[in-house]
Design an enzyme around this catalytic site. Structure first.
Site, short mmCIF file in Angstrom:
data_model
loop_
_atom_site.label_atom_id
_atom_site.label_comp_id
_atom_site.label_asym_id
_atom_site.label_seq_id
_atom_site.Cartn_x
_atom_site.Cartn_y
_atom_site.Cartn_z
N ASP A 178 -4.38 3.24 0.69
CA ASP A 178 -5.37 2.51 -0.13
C ASP A 178 -6.73 3.19 -0.27
OD1 ASP A 178 -3.39 0.63 -0.21
OD2 ASP A 178 -4.50 -0.94 0.86
N ASP A 400 1.02 -8.62 6.49
CA ASP A 400 -0.03 -7.92 5.74
C ASP A 400 -1.41 -8.49 6.05
OD1 ASP A 400 1.74 -6.29 4.26
OD2 ASP A 400 2.16 -7.98 2.94
C1 BGC Z 1 -2.19 -3.29 9.51
C2 BGC Z 1 -1.89 -2.37 10.67
C3 BGC Z 1 -0.38 -2.28 10.90
C4 BGC Z 1 0.32 -1.93 9.61
C5 BGC Z 1 1.81 -1.90 9.75
C6 BGC Z 1 -1.42 -2.87 8.29
O1 BGC Z 1 -1.61 -3.81 7.28
O2 BGC Z 1 -3.57 -3.28 9.25
O3 BGC Z 1 -2.51 -2.85 11.83
O4 BGC Z 1 -0.10 -1.34 11.89
O5 BGC Z 1 -0.03 -2.82 8.59
O6 BGC Z 1 2.36 -3.15 9.93
#
Ligand code: BGC
Length: 669
Positions: A178, A400
């Site tokens: 992102d 998410d």
């Molecule tokens: C989170 C991370 C996580 C990743 C995978 C992201 O949205 O901020 O902390 O490791 O997703 O699940």
């Protein structure tokens, strides 16, 4: 600099020969240094994260539906990326093991003579997630934050990756999801403006450090078609990627490729909308509200489009693309099976698209999404997409973002895009479509995982790629024998051409009620004096299921006392929509199995989309049932389930006042 001699050492095969046995691959073969190849995935296996696999196994032990559990056990054999989502992830923290743990395990998974790719996500830029809140990070967008990013985050990661012990692995790094895309579309947002110089400098630093290690591959995150697909986003994005890469020591060569759809749910392909310029009602379908004139409807479109722009910016034609297919499956009952015949543009698009979101900007735990294509190298795709592989960067089942405000020490904040009750201006003033009860970003989110498995496309265990599926023929003559008030004995006739059929799936309505390896099944847990419809599909050993089915409608007999029930119904309304929350309590002394809640709307409301129950509506009468086999199919005495739905109304949104469970009137309160 300290790291450069390490690179040279890592590239020296002679060193591997001289290594003591303890530093060699666990298979006993010499841990030869991996040369840098064009497509690291070709001919390679990928690392399966045992921590994630254990979370999936845990879910499989908790579901009561054996067919679902079996699917989960197939899912857990797939490779997923390891996210370095904060400094403490490098050595390991309460949420997971550290980088060396994973690399050591990768060495044990590596088969002699077959390369193995570890997917690693670099995700800790200063001012991270500048346009959202759910994955805000630990480092501020300041010079001091950037220094910490370099010295406490990238340098230690690079030092571990450069350890000669790991020179026989291929490491594919997804660089900062992102980040650069936000500088294209959200640069007017103050947080992104502040973060911009740190994103550029941080990405440059990461590219430099990681490219210096010969067995590491850099894949820059390139958002998805519904974010950058428009030419006025895509062209500047390709330019920004090239500009940042040019600032590195190796220039454009520091980048091996790009990864799209990271942690998003944009489909690989819209099979019923293959041509975005086709006109319906005199207008091109890309002008429909859903596509907003974007030519790129899916990730195959976007990777091809982006690749051509990258080459125009000077990147070599060998630049490879990855697509995160972990959650872009969009299967299940809601998946369209044909192109719409409507002559109304928006109806045509909405009925034909497999992406069931109401807006392409809905990114947080979208309801209805499913697991997508399984990870694999050089998948069949148009040559223009230049795909190196399908990968699972977002581990399915990890949230998410939280659907409510959850205090934490990771910098993660409450983003209303994750709140199912929120009508978002970013989504054309529509509901977010996010799943309720979501934990913090990155945490295990079991109910979402169950939905992702259920809605997988291609189906789990059904053969992949989908062209491998040869569905067996359906059985015929489904018959009901001995109907009692709570069970129905079903029998059917196997089709004579059912070569290879090893079993049957029995559905109650559209919900899988069970499986049988013989031509009979007893459906239990039914309610007296109630109409049910059953269907049976045939299945082969690979799990391929017949498209056609044998159908039967049956009404159970007798009367039955389901015990007591209590309902608390509340609704939040706005213009034409509302969110209804219902607490359903079993006030009886026996378990409430396969409950069926009914009530009538007072003034024309309709149910749109619900959670924690299967919802249907006939006229004013709404029915919600527990999902057979799921955690809430049976309500224990004294227990309460929280269920709900989003609805629409025109006029007053009067709450229903009378509720019944399986025919018995409930108390209110
Ligand atoms: C989170 C991370 C996580 C990743 C995978 C992201 O949205 O901020 O902390 O490791 O997703 O699940």
């Amino acid at each position: 600099m300290l790291k450069i001699p390490q690179r040279l050492l890592a590239a020296t095969t002679a060193l591997a020969v001289a290594l003591p046995l303890t530093l060699m691959g666990v298979t006993g073969t010499a841990n030869a240094a991996e040369p840098h190849v064009d497509n690291p995935y070709a001919g390679a296996t990928q690392y399966v994260n045992p921590t994630w696999a254990a979370a999936v196994e845990g879910a499989a032990t908790r579901v009561s539906d054996p067919a679902l559990a079996a699917k989960m056990r197939l899912v857990k054999t797939n490779p997923t990326a390891v996210w370095m989502d904060r400094i403490s992830a490098i050595t390991g923290n309460a949420d997971g093991k550290g980088l060396r743990f994973h690399l050591d395990n990768a060495l044990t998974q590596k088969q002699s003579g077959t390369p193995l790719v570890v997917n690693l996500v670099i995700y800790d830029l200063p001012g991270r997630d500048c346009y959202a809140l759910a994955s805000n990070g630990e480092l501020p967008a300041t010079a001091a934050g950037l220094t910490r990013y370099k010295t406490e985050y990238i340098d230690p990661i690079a030092a571990i990756l450069a350890d000669p012990k790991y020179q026989g692995l291929r490491i594919a790094a997804t660089i900062e999801p992102d980040s650069l895309p936000n500088l294209i579309t959200n640069i007017s947002h103050p947080e992104c403006q502040t973060a911009a110089p740190f994103y550029r400098e941080g990405v440059k630093y990461a590219l430099d450090k990681l490219h210096a290690i010969p067995n590491v591959y850099n894949y820059i995150d390139a958002a998805h078609s519904g974010w950058l697909g428009w030419d006025n986003n895509a062209t500047p994005a390709a330019k920004l990627f090239a500009d940042v890469a040019r600032t590195t020591q190796a220039g454009l060569a520091s980048v091996d490729g790009f990864v799209t759809n990271t942690a998003n749910t944009t489909p690989l392909e819209e099979p019923y909308l293959p041509n975005s310029s086709l006109t319906v009602g005199g207008a091109p379908i890309r002008s429909a509200s859903y596509y907003e004139w974007n030519f790129d409807f899916d990730e195959l479109d976007w990777t091809a489009h982006l690749h051509s722009l990258l080459v125009a910016e000077g990147f070599p034609a060998s630049t490879g693309m990855l697509i995160d297919t972990s959650r872009n499956g969009w299967g299940g009952a809601a998946r369209p099976t044909a192109t719409s015949t409507s002559t109304d543009l928006n109806t045509y698009v909405n009925q034909s698209k497999v992406d069931r979101r109401n807006h392409r900007g809905a990114w947080c735990n979208p309801l209805g999404a499913g697991i997508g294509e399984r990870p694999r190298a050089t998948p069949p795709a148009p040559a223009a997409s230049h795909l190196d592989a399908f990968v699972w960067i977002k581990p399915p089942g990890e949230s998410d973002g939280a659907s409510t405000d959850i205090p934490n020490d990771e910098g993660k904040r409450f983003d209303r895009m994750c709140d199912p009750t929120f009508v978002s201006p970013k989504l054309g003033n529509q509901l977010t479509g996010a799943s309720p009860d979501a934990p913090l970003a990155g945490r295990w989110f079991e109910s979402q995982f169950i939905e992702l498995v259920r809605n997988a496309y291609p189906v789990i265990g059904g053969g992949n790629p989908p062209t491998d599926i040869v569905a067996p023929s359906a059985p015929t003559g489904l018959q009901a024998g001995s109907v009692t008030n709570t069970s129905v004995a079903l029998t059917w006739t196997p089709s004579t051409d059912n070569v290879g059929v090893t079993g049957y799936d029995i559905y109650r309505g559209t919900t899988l009620a069970g499986t049988s390896s013989t031509a009979s099944f007893t459906a239990t847990g039914l309610t007296a004096s109630t109409a049910y419809s059953f269907t049976v599909r045939a299945k082969d050993a690979a799990g391929n299921v017949s498209a056609s089915s044998a159908a039967l409608a049956v009404t159970t007999s007798g009367t039955q006392s389901p015990g007591g029930c209590k309902v608390a119904y509340s609704a939040n309304s706005w213009n034409t929509g509302f969110t209804a929350s219902i607490k359903l309590t079993n006030t009886g002394t026996t378990p409430l199995a396969d409950w069926r809640l009914t009530f009538d709307f007072a003034n024309g409301q309709t149910v749109q989309q619900g959670w924690n129950a299967v919802w249907s509506q006939a006229g004013a009468t709404v029915t919600g049932t527990g999902t057979p086999g799921s955690w809430n199919a049976t309500i224990a005495p004294g227990a309460t389930v929280d269920i709900g739905f989003n609805g629409s109304h025109s006029g007053t949104n009067t709450n229903p006042t009378a509720f019944a469970v399986s025919g018995k009137t409930c108390t209110i309160g």
